[in-house]
Motif scaffolding. Sequence first.
Motif, PDB file in Angstrom:
ATOM      1  N   CYS A 134     -28.271   4.098  48.440  1.00  0.00           N
ATOM      2  CA  CYS A 134     -27.586   4.085  49.690  1.00  0.00           C
ATOM      3  C   CYS A 134     -28.357   3.483  50.837  1.00  0.00           C
ATOM      4  CB  CYS A 134     -27.549   5.834  49.998  1.00  0.00           C
ATOM      5  SG  CYS A 134     -26.591   6.668  48.813  1.00  0.00           S
ATOM      6  N   ARG A 168     -22.640   9.432  44.922  1.00  0.00           N
ATOM      7  CA  ARG A 168     -21.879   9.908  45.891  1.00  0.00           C
ATOM      8  C   ARG A 168     -22.191  11.125  46.833  1.00  0.00           C
ATOM      9  NH1 ARG A 168     -16.207   9.126  47.354  1.00  0.00           N
ATOM     10  NH2 ARG A 168     -16.112  10.449  49.359  1.00  0.00           N
ATOM     11  N   GLN A 169     -23.048  12.055  46.166  1.00  0.00           N
ATOM     12  CA  GLN A 169     -23.607  13.397  46.870  1.00  0.00           C
ATOM     13  C   GLN A 169     -24.664  12.883  47.740  1.00  0.00           C
ATOM     14  OE1 GLN A 169     -25.629  15.873  43.934  1.00  0.00           O
ATOM     15  NE2 GLN A 169     -25.847  17.339  45.368  1.00  0.00           N
ATOM     16  N   ASP A 172     -22.805  11.128  50.782  1.00  0.00           N
ATOM     17  CA  ASP A 172     -21.901  12.144  51.586  1.00  0.00           C
ATOM     18  C   ASP A 172     -22.863  13.059  52.444  1.00  0.00           C
ATOM     19  OD1 ASP A 172     -19.515  11.281  50.592  1.00  0.00           O
ATOM     20  OD2 ASP A 172     -19.467  13.017  48.969  1.00  0.00           O
ATOM     21  N   ARG A 174     -25.422  11.711  54.218  1.00  0.00           N
ATOM     22  CA  ARG A 174     -26.041  11.167  55.334  1.00  0.00           C
ATOM     23  C   ARG A 174     -24.959  11.201  56.436  1.00  0.00           C
ATOM     24  NH1 ARG A 174     -29.335   6.684  53.363  1.00  0.00           N
ATOM     25  NH2 ARG A 174     -30.358   7.663  51.683  1.00  0.00           N
ATOM     26  N   CYS A 175     -25.615  11.299  57.616  1.00  0.00           N
ATOM     27  CA  CYS A 175     -24.692  11.299  58.810  1.00  0.00           C
ATOM     28  C   CYS A 175     -24.616   9.958  59.454  1.00  0.00           C
ATOM     29  CB  CYS A 175     -25.798  12.234  59.772  1.00  0.00           C
ATOM     30  SG  CYS A 175     -24.937  12.318  61.481  1.00  0.00           S
ATOM     31  N   ARG A 180     -21.771   2.288  55.365  1.00  0.00           N
ATOM     32  CA  ARG A 180     -20.763   3.333  54.408  1.00  0.00           C
ATOM     33  C   ARG A 180     -19.767   2.967  53.868  1.00  0.00           C
ATOM     34  NH1 ARG A 180     -20.220   8.539  53.721  1.00  0.00           N
ATOM     35  NH2 ARG A 180     -18.038   9.562  53.370  1.00  0.00           N
ATOM     36  N   LEU A 184     -18.964   2.825  49.947  1.00  0.00           N
ATOM     37  CA  LEU A 184     -17.893   3.537  49.218  1.00  0.00           C
ATOM     38  C   LEU A 184     -17.007   2.677  48.509  1.00  0.00           C
ATOM     39  CD1 LEU A 184     -16.898   5.852  51.954  1.00  0.00           C
ATOM     40  CD2 LEU A 184     -17.842   6.609  49.819  1.00  0.00           C
TER      41      LEU A 184
END
Length: 307
Positions: A134, A168-169, A172, A174-175, A180, A184
Motif C-alpha cells: 500500500c 484491500r483490508q 481500506d 488508510r485515511c 489510492r 485500487l
Amino acid sequence: MPRPLPRTAFPAGPFRPADLVAAGHPVARTRHPSLARPTRGVRSPAWPSDLQDRVAAFTLALPADVAFSHRTAALLHGMPMPRSVERDPVLDIMRRSDRTRIRRAGCRGHRGLERRAVDEVSGVRVVGLADTWCDLGECVGPTLGRDDLVVAADSVVGRLEAGAGSLRQVLDGRCRPRGRRVLLDALSLVRPGVRSPMETRARLMFHDAGFPEPEVNGVVRDAAGGWLLEGDLVWRDQQVVGEYQGEDHADRRRRSTDAQRAGLASDLGWTVLELFAEDVWRSPRRRLTLLRFARELGLETSGLRIG
C-alpha cells in the motif's frame, strides 16, 4: 602510502568505530584509509555490494525504533521492482509520527510506523508485506506504475493470509492514502497463482487490449482426463494457450518437452502460442502478437485496443 592492515584487525562486515574502540582497539585503527564509510558513524572493510549490505551498514547507525519501508521494504520482501528502483542507492526509513523524521544522507525519511505492521526480514525491521504494498502507492510516478504494482502484488498474495483481501483490508484502513486510485486499479487486476513477473505483464497486455480474461496457469487435460499441460494463460472456451518462454525454458531439454506437449495439445484441438519478453516490451512485436492471438481467439480486431 599507508600499509594495509591485516584482515583480522576488523570485523568481517560493517561495524561502528565506537564498538571497536570499546573492545580495546586504538582509535587510529578505525580511521584507516582502507576502510569504506557507507554512512556516518559506520566503517566497513569493503563498500556494500548490494541492498542487503547497505541495509546492514545503515542499521548500525540508525535508531532502534525505525523500520525499512516503501521501495526498500518491497525489495527486502522479495517483490519484483523495476530496475530503476533496484538501482536506487537511497534507503526508505520509517519512524513513528511522534519521533523526529530520519534525516541522513542515503536515506528517505518517512513517518507513520505506528499505523503499520512490522516484520523481521533477514534480521532487520521491515514494514509488513501488505502495508509495504500500500505504501508503494506513494511512489507512483515515472519509474513505478500500475503494472509494477500488479506485478508486486501477484508475487506476494500467496504469502498473505487472506490473499488480495489482506491488501484491500489494509488499504481500506488508510485515511486518504496517496495513490489510492491506482492502488485500487492495480488490486482489481491481481490474480493468485502467477509464477513470474512477465506472466503478469503478458496478462496485463491482453487486458489493456480488451481481450477476454484468460485463466492463470490453467490445466489442460486430454480426452481421458489425464494431465496434458499447464498453460500460463488459458482461454479454455477457444482452446488457446499462451505460454511465456522465459529463461528457464531456454535449455534444449525443456524446449523439447514443451514442443512435445504443444504437439499433443494440437492433436486435441488446442492451439499453443509462445510469448517472449520482446512481445510484451517492444511495440511492433506487441501489436503483431496481439493480432496473432486475436485471430486464434476469433476476435474482431475492430473492438480491440491493439494500436
